[in-house]
Design a protein around this motif. Structure first.
Motif: not given
Length: 241
Positions: A132, A183, A108
């Motif tokens: 991600i 994300a 990440y």
């Protein structure tokens, strides 16, 4: 004269269309309007009525949600309050270390407002934001399952009731037992710089890249810099560089 909201809605329609690799003509056909209408709305030349806007979005299997944010005067006061707080306290309040430690070896890069915060910008941050890769989506989903994750349901205005997997329709936002995580799914992780606080280091998206990719962060940084310039404070971009 077109308003800021008209331009914002136009950009939203364009981004949704482009993310689905549709041409303006194809979207127009799906929604039963002319290609010229789609073009004017995306440019911000025309204010689309709600029925038309909902029809365009529904043709792409999404729907409009409404949110509000403080006016600049309230935002300025919020930034001033956050600037007075120690960064360590804000990191603890966010639960950043707990969530990152539990991500384990999942690749990440810290993104969004969280990345700006770690580079000295006192922005309001209420969830850990990371980038991600799509190819790690299955691993991320397994982590979410193990962390009792629930995905944000825009229709209900709460977490739960929708598919957990990032590939499914919906915001990339989950509540887990380790805290909330948002994300940005990408083909490759963005270039990162290392920021150190105390004994820890963090891979973060640089402020310059954040301003290009994240309009919300760019707007908040603009307000922060105006405050810093008026009060003689430091520019976080200069501090991070």
């Amino acid at each position: 004269m077109p308003t800021r909201l008209v331009h914002l809605l136009g950009r939203t329609v364009r981004r949704q269309r482009e993310s689905r690799e549709l041409s303006q003509r194809e979207l127009a056909s799906l929604a039963g309007v002319s290609q010229a209408t789609v073009a004017r709305i995306e440019r911000g030349d025309r204010a689309a009525g709600l029925p038309l806007l909902e029809r365009l979005l529904a043709a792409m299997d999404v729907q409009l949600t409404v949110a509000v944010e403080p006016l600049d005067a309230h935002l300025d006061a919020t930034l001033a309050e956050l600037a007075a707080r120690p960064l360590a306290d804000r990191i603890d309040e966010l639960g950043l270390h707990r969530l990152l430690d539990n991500l384990g070896d999942l690749p990440y890069v810290i993104a969004g407002g969280t990345a700006a915060l770690l580079q000295g910008a006192p922005l309001p941050v209420d969830a850990v934001e990371v980038a991600i890769r799509w190819r790690d989506s299955a691993r991320f989903t397994r982590w979410l399952e193990a962390a009792y994750g629930q995905r944000w349901n825009a229709r209900w205005g709460e977490f739960g009731g929708v598919h957990l997997e990032p590939e499914e329709q919906g915001e990339h936002r989950w509540q887990t037992r380790h805290g909330e995580i948002r994300a940005s799914m990408c083909d490759e992780l963005p270039d990162a710089v290392e920021v150190r606080h105390g004994e820890r280091s963090y891979p973060v998206v640089p402020l310059v890249a954040l301003e290009v990719a994240n309009p919300r962060v760019a707007g908040l940084l603009r307000v922060h810099r105006e405050r810093a310039a008026a009060g003689g404070g430091a520019d976080p971009a200069a501090a991070a560089g």
